[in-house]
Enzyme design. Structure first.
Site, PDB file in Angstrom:
ATOM      1  N   GLU A 172      -8.948  -7.539  12.649  1.00  0.00           N
ATOM      2  CA  GLU A 172      -7.941  -8.021  13.593  1.00  0.00           C
ATOM      3  C   GLU A 172      -8.565  -8.883  14.705  1.00  0.00           C
ATOM      4  OE1 GLU A 172      -5.579  -4.645  14.857  1.00  0.00           O
ATOM      5  OE2 GLU A 172      -4.457  -4.665  12.978  1.00  0.00           O
ATOM      6  N   GLU A 226      -3.549  -4.056   5.661  1.00  0.00           N
ATOM      7  CA  GLU A 226      -2.681  -3.052   6.283  1.00  0.00           C
ATOM      8  C   GLU A 226      -1.243  -3.472   6.046  1.00  0.00           C
ATOM      9  OE1 GLU A 226      -3.419  -1.509  10.233  1.00  0.00           O
ATOM     10  OE2 GLU A 226      -5.461  -2.310  10.208  1.00  0.00           O
TER      11      GLU A 226
END
Length: 940
Positions: A140, A245
């Site tokens: 991320e 994810e």
């Protein structure tokens, strides 16, 4: 439910189209991956992992401090030995804090590159499977981890990517690398990263980003299409994609939600991993407790079972949130079509076209199973068959009508040629009622909206809370069909091991015990048996027995009640044609529906694997049904432990039964052929009476404590009697010795412990960092076995966990402890022999195989002693002849007791010059095999 052929219509249904004639490619099977789904070696168990079979996972960096468990070096064995293909590592998880390094890129970036070197070196030097790893240098980066402002941090990221990539390759030139790992889809930065990677020869091997929001069910396909377009314009790829994810808290554990995500990713042929919202080590809420399936686990298992090619599916609406979606496959070798569907809450009509008559024939059997949502910690047994039909195929089409009013359910539709026995739906009487639909007193109804990403699922989007006074109750009427025993199951959420009172017609009938859970909305299931009389009965769920004193821990959140008639011991049936096969072939001969239709032919070395589910730990009769043409042994493994003694002593249909001790939840059962057999099914039946064979002791009474180990009191609310053994481990001196009971000789055992472990690491800002505790079981004069005991929420609540234990001495004492960390608290210990007995029975009492006699006279036979110019046979069976096969050419005999097989010569009945094999089968499945040779014609 109805299944029809042709073009029947129904009002107010959603139509799902499945075209078996249009392949969309081989099954990808990668959408069941998970982030931090594995906690430690043994948590989850091998059987749970193998059944769900995630092909890819992401774990923390080795020795990383981001989480207390999930170290890849600890879980790699259980992952790769149970179907895993590649294990991704978030290198930044080496940091202890979130966001990493306080959310700031290190001013001295070399310090991070040193972490990269450390992580990669650990894997290269310590892993048994280094080639299976994929390294993710950034997680991320577009969010709160270092590079969030792309316009300002673009150059830093591109430079840092190259530096990290090359550092990994310097240490491990064969390494695979994944990235960029963005938290959201970004077309602009994606183009720049791809272009830079092409120019610097640092393109990732797998392209990754996250699709977490509810709306991503509608937007993902457009993101992937944009990515593929950018690839073409840049001149790279196509690269494999992993959505590292996906899905939100409201989706986890819910079959009807997850099937929408899985179908989307499978359709686009990308891998994907469920997100980590609760804690590590429970497949991201898609299993229950230590070794049990919940409803979502069965969906993952069905997905892992898919073989062959996916085919074109047309849902009512594509790219629409919370709607009916599906994936479908066709395996022409197995002659099986499968549809997994769910989402929405309307009845479904599945229009299946493209049924090739050469594959399926003119008539098919259809089976529909339902995986219901059972709660996050609510155990689910083998999903029941909810509908079946044998239906004629018209113009290559059939219609399957599935009554579907629960958005939380997923369904499996299986289409095959006719089976030997037409499947039947489950017949047990069952009634359900939502908690909010009962008569409520002193409680409140709460709305749990399904469109709220952060809400734990609730049946029908409501539950009941506030059971805080002695007068709180939920009451409802039920029409009991017959007098007998019934099982009441309540889906509840609680943080304590409390209990509630169950009243029937105003009288206290039972006390329902709960196990502690994560929170009041993270739901498990509590069960109790009731003897009910026929007629209308009033059931009442209460917080008090006497109306004035509340029971300890009775303030639970109630979601749903289920009442089921109990007809005999728990039984599970697992057809062979639905097993996972390693070799072997499914038999569907002509004409349709023969006695072995749906059996699996296993030749020597072939294997079929089943995942069986049992309600409670104890002995079960595990029966293997099969037919053999000769005497042969059969190999059976339960959780990869051999069970000896299964055998057919001659030709015929056989049932070989092993009375084995199974752990609550899932067990892997593998049947392996030593000689050719036709496998029909595996069945489990609870054998409660056999539980007297175990040795059970209270830990505080039987253990000799040493060092700091001691007996502690357990306060209410609890589900144990009051005293337990704690403070085991923490070093080599704090341990307990169990002197070996006299009736526990050498052999294979299950070690069963009731334990508590509520340890957590409290340093993370929002993740619940649960800790697995380990118990080492050492045998004096033997070895040491380590058991993993998952976090179970409360030091006052106890779970049961089973560890395989092989004892090699007749009387060596057992020492319990943990020299490297704390062990769980122990309440009760059991040693159970793995196998009590094995029996082998011929079908119908062992009927005789058909007789095959050579007919005399030159009119019928010329030749002798197995070599003939022509030959005739007289076939007989008092059971009735089913068919004969000559060199694989099958002829139906329709159950007659006698048949003359006259003038067998090359080209007749399937005969050939040289060696011939004649198999004669009766209706009971008994087989007689005759081998003979047809030589040259006589000279004139």
């Amino acid at each position: 439910m109805a299944i029809t052929s042709g073009s029947a219509t129904a009002a107010d249904v959603e139509v799902l189209g499945v075209d078996l004639s249009t392949s969309t490619g081989a099954v990808q099977g990668g959408a069941s991956g998970m982030l931090y789904g594995l906690g430690d070696d043994g948590a989850p168990t091998d059987a749970i992992i193998a059944g769900a079979r995630p092909t890819n996972v992401t774990q923390k960096a080795p020795y990383g401090e981001q989480h207390p468990n999930g170290d890849p070096l600890e879980v790699e064995r259980s992952f790769f030995e149970n179907g895993g293909e590649y294990l991704m590592v978030n290198i930044q998880d080496y940091y202890p804090d979130w966001p990493y390094n306080g959310g700031q890129r290190p001013e001295d970036f070399e310090s991070y590159l040193e972490i990269v070197r450390t992580v990669v070196t650990h894997i290269v030097e310590e892993s048994e499977y280094p080639e299976g790893y994929v390294f993710t240098p950034f997680n991320e980066p577009d969010g709160i981890n270092w590079y969030g402002n792309w316009s300002e941090m673009r150059d830093h990221f591109l430079e840092d990517w190259v530096a990290a990539y090359r550092t990994i390759k310097e240490i491990y030139p064969e390494a695979r690398i994944a990235g960029p790992g963005d938290a959201w889809w970004h077309g602009g930065s994606t183009r720049e990263i791809l272009q830079h990677g092409k120019e610097t020869d640092t393109l990732p091997d797998i392209w990754t980003w996250h699709e977490l929001g509810v709306d991503n069910l509608a937007t993902f396909r457009s993101h992937l299409a944009e990515f593929r377009q950018i690839e073409q314009e840049v001149g790279v790829g196509p690269l494999p994609v992993n959505i590292t994810e996906y899905a939100m808290r409201r989706d986890m554990s819910v079959p009807g939600q997850l099937v929408q995500w899985i179908s989307m990713f499978e359709d686009e042929k990308v891998d994907a991993q469920t997100a980590y919202w609760t804690f590590a080590g429970n497949l991201n809420d898609n299993m229950a407790r230590t070794n049990e399936a919940n409803g979502a686990w069965w969906l993952l298992k069905w997905y892992a079972d898919l073989t062959g090619d996916t085919v074109e599916v047309t849902p009512p609406a594509l790219d629409a949130v919370d709607t009916l979606q599906a994936t479908a496959t066709l395996d022409t070798e197995r002659r099986q079509a499968t549809v997994l569907l769910g989402g929405g809450s309307k009845d479904v009509r599945v229009d299946i076209s493209g049924l090739d008559e050469e594959v399926f024939g003119a008539v098919v059997d259809v089976q529909v199973r339902e995986a219901e949502w059972s709660g996050q910690e609510g155990a689910a047994l083998n999903p029941p068959v909810v509908a079946t039909e044998r239906v004629e195929v018209q113009d290559g089409t059939i219609q399957v009508a599935v009554p579907h009013d629960d958005r939380h359910s997923a369904f499996q539709v299986v289409v095959t040629p006719p089976l030997a026995e037409q499947p039947e739906p489950a017949t047990a009487w069952r009634a359900t009622i939502e908690a909010e639909d009962t008569t409520l007193q002193g409680v409140q109804v709460d709305h749990q909206p399904a469109d709220d990403a952060w809400t734990f699922a609730a049946s029908r989007q409501h539950d009941v809370s506030g059971l805080s006074s002695a007068s709180s109750s939920l009451t409802w009427d039920v029409d009991v069909p017959t007098t007998g025993t019934y099982r009441l199951r309540a889906v509840v959420g609680t943080t304590t091991a409390g209990r509630n009172a169950l009243f029937v017609d105003g009288e206290h009938a039972a006390t329902v015990q709960h196990e502690a859970g994560f929170n009041a909305r993270y739901r498990g299931a509590s069960e109790v048996l009731l003897d009910l009389e026929e007629g209308t009965r009033e059931l009442s769920w209460r917080t008090s027995i006497d109306g004035t004193t509340t029971l300890p821990g009775s303030n639970v959140t109630v979601d749903r009640f289920e009442l089921t008639r109990v007809d005999g011991p728990d039984t599970g049936v697992y057809p062979a044609h639905l097993a996972r096969l390693d070799g072997g072939s499914v038999l569907f001969g002509e004409p349709a529906g023969q006695a072995d239709a749906g059996d699996v032919r296993l030749d020597e070395g072939d294997a079929a694997t089943f995942y069986v589910a049992v309600r409670e730990t104890g002995y079960h009769d595990l029966t293997v049904g099969y037919a053999s043409s000769q005497a042969t042994d059969l190999s059976l493994e339960v959780n990869r432990r051999a069970v000896d003694g299964l055998a057919a002593t001659g030709a015929g249909r056989w049932s070989s039964t092993a009375r084995v001790h199974l752990a609550q939840g899932i067990s892997e059962v593998t049947v392996r052929a030593q000689g050719a057999v036709d496998l029909t099914s595996v069945t489990t039946v609870r054998a409660t009476d056999a539980d007297t064979a175990v040795v059970t002791v209270e830990a505080e009474e039987a253990l000799e404590l040493q060092g700091g180990a001691r007996v502690d009191e357990v306060a209410e609310p609890t589900n144990v009697s009051g005293e337990v053994v704690g403070w085991l481990g923490g070093g080599p001196d704090s341990r307990a010795v169990w002197q070996r009971p006299d009736d526990v000789p050498t052999g294979a055992y299950n070690f069963v412990a009731r334990y508590a472990n509520a340890e957590v690491n409290t340093g993370h800002p929002y993740n619940t960092d649960v800790v697995t505790r380990f118990l080492d079981i050492g045998e004096e004069g033997g070895g040491t076995t380590r058991g993993a005991y998952r976090h179970n929420y409360s030091w006052q609540g106890f779970w049961t966990h089973t560890v395989p234990l092989d004892l090699v001495t007749d009387d060596g004492a057992l020492t319990l402890g943990n020299a490297t960390g704390w062990a769980p608290n122990l309440d009760q210990l059991t040693l159970a022999p793995l196998v009590l007995s094995v029996t082998n029975d011929g079908a119908d009492g062992g009927t005789e195989a058909p007789t095959v006699e050579v007919k005399d006279g030159a009119r019928y036979t010329v030749g002798e002693d197995g070599t003939y110019r022509k030959v005739s046979f007289a076939l007989h069976s008092s059971e009735g002849l089913d068919r004969f096969s000559l060199n694989g050419t099958v002829h139906d005999l329709a159950g007659v007791t006698d048949h003359d097989l006259d003038v067998v010569v090359p080209g007749r009945f399937g005969a050939q010059r040289g060696q011939n094999v004649l198999e004669v089968l009766d209706v009971a499945g008994n087989v007689t095999v005759v081998e003979f040779t047809i030589g040259p014609k006589a000279k004139p």
